[in-house]
Design an enzyme around this catalytic site. Structure first.
Site, short mmCIF file in Angstrom:
data_model
loop_
_atom_site.label_atom_id
_atom_site.label_comp_id
_atom_site.label_asym_id
_atom_site.label_seq_id
_atom_site.Cartn_x
_atom_site.Cartn_y
_atom_site.Cartn_z
N ARG A 1 -1.24 -4.74 -6.08
CA ARG A 1 -1.16 -6.00 -6.20
C ARG A 1 -0.06 -6.33 -6.98
O ARG A 1 0.24 -6.13 -8.28
CB ARG A 1 -2.27 -6.51 -7.07
CG ARG A 1 -2.91 -7.94 -6.29
CD ARG A 1 -4.11 -8.29 -7.01
NE ARG A 1 -5.36 -7.98 -6.27
CZ ARG A 1 -6.23 -7.30 -7.00
NH1 ARG A 1 -6.50 -7.12 -8.08
NH2 ARG A 1 -7.49 -6.92 -6.05
N HIS B 1 0.69 -1.10 -0.03
CA HIS B 1 -0.05 0.05 -0.19
C HIS B 1 0.89 1.22 -0.14
O HIS B 1 2.03 1.23 0.65
CB HIS B 1 -0.94 0.19 1.15
CG HIS B 1 -1.75 -1.24 1.29
ND1 HIS B 1 -2.61 -1.56 0.69
CD2 HIS B 1 -1.50 -2.24 2.34
CE1 HIS B 1 -3.21 -2.75 0.71
NE2 HIS B 1 -2.53 -3.05 2.06
N HIS C 1 3.26 -7.42 1.59
CA HIS C 1 2.63 -8.44 2.42
C HIS C 1 1.64 -9.17 1.77
O HIS C 1 0.97 -8.91 0.74
CB HIS C 1 2.15 -7.60 3.79
CG HIS C 1 1.00 -6.92 3.38
ND1 HIS C 1 1.33 -5.46 3.01
CD2 HIS C 1 -0.55 -6.75 3.29
CE1 HIS C 1 0.15 -4.69 2.70
NE2 HIS C 1 -0.85 -5.63 2.82
N GLU D 1 -1.25 -0.41 8.10
CA GLU D 1 -2.28 -1.55 8.78
C GLU D 1 -1.92 -2.55 9.66
O GLU D 1 -0.47 -2.46 9.99
CB GLU D 1 -2.91 -2.37 7.72
CG GLU D 1 -2.23 -3.24 6.87
CD GLU D 1 -2.86 -3.86 5.75
OE1 GLU D 1 -3.37 -3.35 4.97
OE2 GLU D 1 -2.66 -5.15 5.74
ZN ZN Z 1 -3.06 -5.02 2.88
#
Ligand code: ZN
Length: 308
Positions: free
Chosen positions: A190, A97, A170, A113
């Site tokens: 992605r 991200h 991740h 996150e």
């Molecule tokens: Zn994520």
């Protein structure tokens, strides 16, 4: 009158989702491919509604916009956090991200996150970080499809906590149930999706260039706070407290008077109890507004509390 904001979640079906959100929490999920419960969200892609009191039926974003006094007089444009419960029945895509400055071009916030592992199958793992030492090495390993050499796998078990700052590569492996606290953003780049196809035979889009730009190279291992305190019939574990969020797990047996120094996002993980006139049960999520100074919670239960 001071009251909680009890949240009606939003569910998301995903190719890697499963049915654990029903079997574990009793949620009324739309199908056996449900990947995410957006337990507390004011994000435009899944704005939760309020279940109780004078704001019943209103969206969290509209209550946040019009009642800043409930939210510590926040001047944030959007509701800043998003709490999800994620069932990665199959592995999620390998992703990264952007930070705030890279996310501006998508008119969103950066996404940092963290995950609390609620349940994990034996031998389950996550992908966390990579072995490339330079951007050119990173690109070379991608071009040569050397995913096993590039990606770092980490074993996980129930109770583990993982902090995933923006820019960290991740993925969740299969068989993991996670409570995620994240900044309220929906941008995912992605990098690799295991060449999977959906029910229409289509692969999901990859975002190679954006992912390479957003990824921290070489990988940097983040540091957790992991502070444990015991008082008043409770054990309080602060996993992390930084500019993005503070995330705590509280185990209560008996009466516990919770100090409310800002508005608090709460999800019940285990057990039963009581707060004001409400019965608490596993899976319930609510916000304690900052208009409270403190609030009594009674019972035998475990809760996660996130705040900014
Ligand atoms: Zn994520």
């Amino acid at each position: 009158m001071k009251d909680l904001l009890i949240i009606n979640p939003v569910y998301k079906e995903l190719i890697w989702g499963g049915k654990k959100l029903r079997t574990f929490f009793g949620f009324d999920i739309p199908s056996d491919k449900t990947g995410e419960c957006w337990a507390i969200s004011g994000h435009k892609n899944g704005d939760c509604t309020i279940l109780n009191g004078i704001y019943q039926g209103k969206t969290l974003s509209s209550v946040f916009f019009s009642n800043r006094n409930l939210f510590n007089n926040s001047s944030s444009l959007d509701f800043p956090l998003l709490i999800k419960i994620i069932d990665s029945n199959k592995e999620t895509s390998v992703q990264v991200h952007p930070n705030d400055s890279l996310a501006i071009k998508s008119n969103d916030l950066g996404k940092t996150e963290c995950w609390y592992i609620l349940d994990a199958a034996i031998d389950s793992y996550i992908i966390f970080g990579h072995n490339a030492l330079s951007k050119s090495q990173f690109e070379m390993m991608i071009n040569e499809n050397r995913w096993n050499d590039l990606l770092i796998k980490k074993r996980v078990k129930k109770g583990d906590f993982i902090y995933v700052p923006a820019g960290t590569l991740h993925a969740m492996g299969a068989g993991i149930l996670v409570l995620e606290t994240q900044t309220s953003s929906n941008i995912t780049y992605r990098l690799y999706d295991y060449d999977r196809v959906d029910e229409n035979g289509l692969k999901r889009t990859l975002h190679l260039n954006d992912a390479i730009e957003a990824c921290i190279i070489p990988h940097k291992e983040p540091i957790l706070d992991n502070l444990v305190e015991n008082y008043q019939n409770a054990t309080i574990k602060t996993f992390i407290s930084n500019n993005f969020f503070t995330v705590r797990k509280i185990d209560i047996s008996g009466d516990f008077n919770l100090a409310v120094d800002t508005y608090l996002l709460v999800t019940i993980l285990e057990g039963t109890g009581k707060i004001l006139n409400y019965s608490l049960k596993k899976g319930m999520s609510f916000i304690i507004p900052s208009t409270f100074d403190n609030i009594l919670i009674s019972g035998n239960l475990t809760l996660m509390i996130s705040s900014v």
